[in-house]
Scaffold this active site. Structure first.
Site, PDB file in Angstrom:
ATOM      1  N   ASP A 439       0.855  -1.170   0.000  1.00 27.57           N
ATOM      2  CA  ASP A 439       0.000   0.000   0.000  1.00 27.57           C
ATOM      3  C   ASP A 439       0.902   1.235   0.000  1.00 27.57           C
ATOM      4  O   ASP A 439       1.629   1.480   0.965  1.00 27.57           O
ATOM      5  CB  ASP A 439      -0.897  -0.020   1.244  1.00 27.57           C
ATOM      6  N   HIS A 440       0.831   2.006  -1.083  1.00 28.55           N
ATOM      7  CA  HIS A 440       1.746   3.144  -1.223  1.00 28.55           C
ATOM      8  C   HIS A 440       1.440   4.252  -0.220  1.00 28.55           C
ATOM      9  O   HIS A 440       2.232   5.198  -0.066  1.00 28.55           O
ATOM     10  CB  HIS A 440       1.673   3.710  -2.644  1.00 28.55           C
TER      11      HIS A 440
END
Length: 469
Positions: A439-440
């Protein structure tokens, strides 16, 4: 006689309904407190439901395959009179203790009803032993335990041996008589493949208006030379579409994956790693400790735990409502496992506290229980990081979807012989592709790349683990 209506209890974990898999009792049967009366399937697991009342069954609310909402009637039991005024027992009636007549209170799925005076009678289960990495294999069943899971039937008749409720339901849907099926599993266990083979050459099992599955046989088609596409239109040949209701765990999977793709800006990075030394390390451990065999998956789990200790940003979740990132104090390691009911992710809580051999034993036991449908819903939620061994399907790489609300997932492909440069010389080595989907929002590429590089380095040089454990 007083009739008591038992409602489908709260199943927890936000589950609002359950599908009836199999009734364990029939109208007219006598049941005791905490006796299992029905097996139901939720979006999380297959569970046994005990009845808190004792007496004679006068009604079953719902047919097998029907979905019942929580709080709706499940079974009606007529409680017997405990005795005559003169103190004797009425003929033909059993005498029950006062607390049995009163019921045992709220039902806790998987733990009985909390009644102390009577013990819940569970269906005997078969012992299952399997490797943690063999996600699609048949469970190993001791032959001596075979009679424990045979279907009920007329006394003296040989009954089919079935473990999975999914196999029973598949047989019902395809109109297969399990008594006529020869099981290919150990000890004669009937597997899903056996039922599908017995169903014959069919392309669909559409349901009629009563919800009963019917088979549509495919007529003989003209032979087509090898290497040439078929010119026969299956629809024109009388075949029908296969309609599969999106219920139970399939619906849960669809909802969770759709939500993950909607909410999480995910990125996948990957690297090839020389796993030769990792396999040699595993062989050395197993040779030295034959009583505690360690799988490749267990070693990868240990490496992941080492990486998460160094990069805790990936052991986290995003709280969108609170606009914050929450890093978990412990690593609740999820293990993606393929079962007859679909993909499930059982969780090993506080996995960082386990030794490598303990990890191996827990992984084997957990994946076996997941395939058998024996894990309670609580064991299938609450993960903080997932490990996915998709190499068992014979593929090299993948870009998997994150298990919402987690922030990262490590995948490993198959380990195969490949040409590799070692000290300037070309050699044949055991190589695997490692991928990290993250998850950026929780971290940038530097953290994700550092974690994946640490994992790859430990795969190539397992001695590096000594510095971090």
């Amino acid at each position: 006689m007083t009739e008591k209506v038992f409602l489908l209890p709260d199943l927890g974990e936000g589950l609002a309904e359950a599908e009836i898999v199999q009734w364990r009792v029939a109208v007219g049967d006598t049941v005791t407190v905490d006796q299992t009366v029905v097996e139901v399937e939720t979006a999380k697991a297959v569970v046994d439901v005990p009845c808190p009342y004792a007496g004679r069954v006068v009604a079953l609310h719902g047919a097998e395959g029907e979905v019942r909402p929580v709080g709706q009637p499940l079974i009606t039991v007529a409680e017997p009179v405990t005795g005559r005024v003169d103190g004797g027992d009425p003929p033909g009636h059993a005498v029950y203790r006062e607390e049995e007549r009163a019921g045992s209170g709220n039902v806790l799925i998987g733990y009985g009803t909390g009644h102390g005076g009577a013990r819940r009678r569970r269906r005997p289960r078969l012992a299952v032993a399997t490797s943690a990495t063999e996600l699609d294999g048949a469970p190993t069943v001791p032959p001596a335990a075979g009679t424990a899971a045979r279907e009920s039937g007329p006394p003296g008749a040989a009954q089919p041996l079935v473990i999975s409720p999914i196999v029973r339901r598949l047989a019902r849907e395809r109109g297969v008589d399990l008594a006529s099926v020869r099981g290919s599993g150990p000890g004669g266990v009937i597997r899903r493949a056996d039922v599908e083979a017995a169903a014959g050459d069919v392309t669909g099992v559409p349901a009629d208006g009563n919800g009963t599955a019917r088979l549509t046989a495919v007529p003989d088609l003209p032979a087509v030379p090898a290497g040439h596409p078929s010119s026969v239109d299956p629809a024109a040949a009388g075949a029908q579409d296969l309609v599969i209701p999106l219920t139970g765990i399939r619906r849960s999977i669809a909802d969770k994956l759709s939500r993950s793709r909607r909410e999480i800006p995910e990125v996948t990075i990957w690297v090839d790693a020389d796993a030769t030394a990792l396999l040699e390390t595993r062989a050395a451990i197993n040779a030295a400790r034959p009583d505690g065999q360690v799988s490749v998956l267990a070693l990868l789990a240990r490496i992941c735990l080492s990486g998460l200790r160094r990069y805790p940003q990936l052991n986290a979740r995003v709280d969108t409502e609170g606009q914050r990132i929450i890093q978990s104090a412990g690593v609740h390691l999820g293990i993606a496992a393929q079962t007859d009911r679909g993909l499930v992710v059982p969780v090993l809580r506080d996995a960082q506290r386990l030794s490598t051999t303990e990890l191996a034993a827990e992984l084997a036991a957990t994946t076996a229980a997941a395939r058998a449908g024996e894990l309670p819903p609580a064991r299938l939620t609450g993960g903080t990081f997932t490990l996915n061994n998709y190499g068992v399907f014979g593929v090299d790489g993948s870009t998997p979807i994150i298990n919402h609300p987690e922030a990262a997932l490590l995948g490993i492909g198959r380990i195969v012989d490949k040409p590799w440069v070692v000290d300037g010389q070309l050699a044949v080595r055991k190589v695997a592709q490692l991928s990290l989907t993250f998850d950026h929002r929780v971290c940038d590429g530097g953290v994700a790349g550092g974690f994946l590089r640490h994992v790859a380095d430990c795969v190539e040089q397992p001695a590096l683990l000594i510095a971090t454990v």
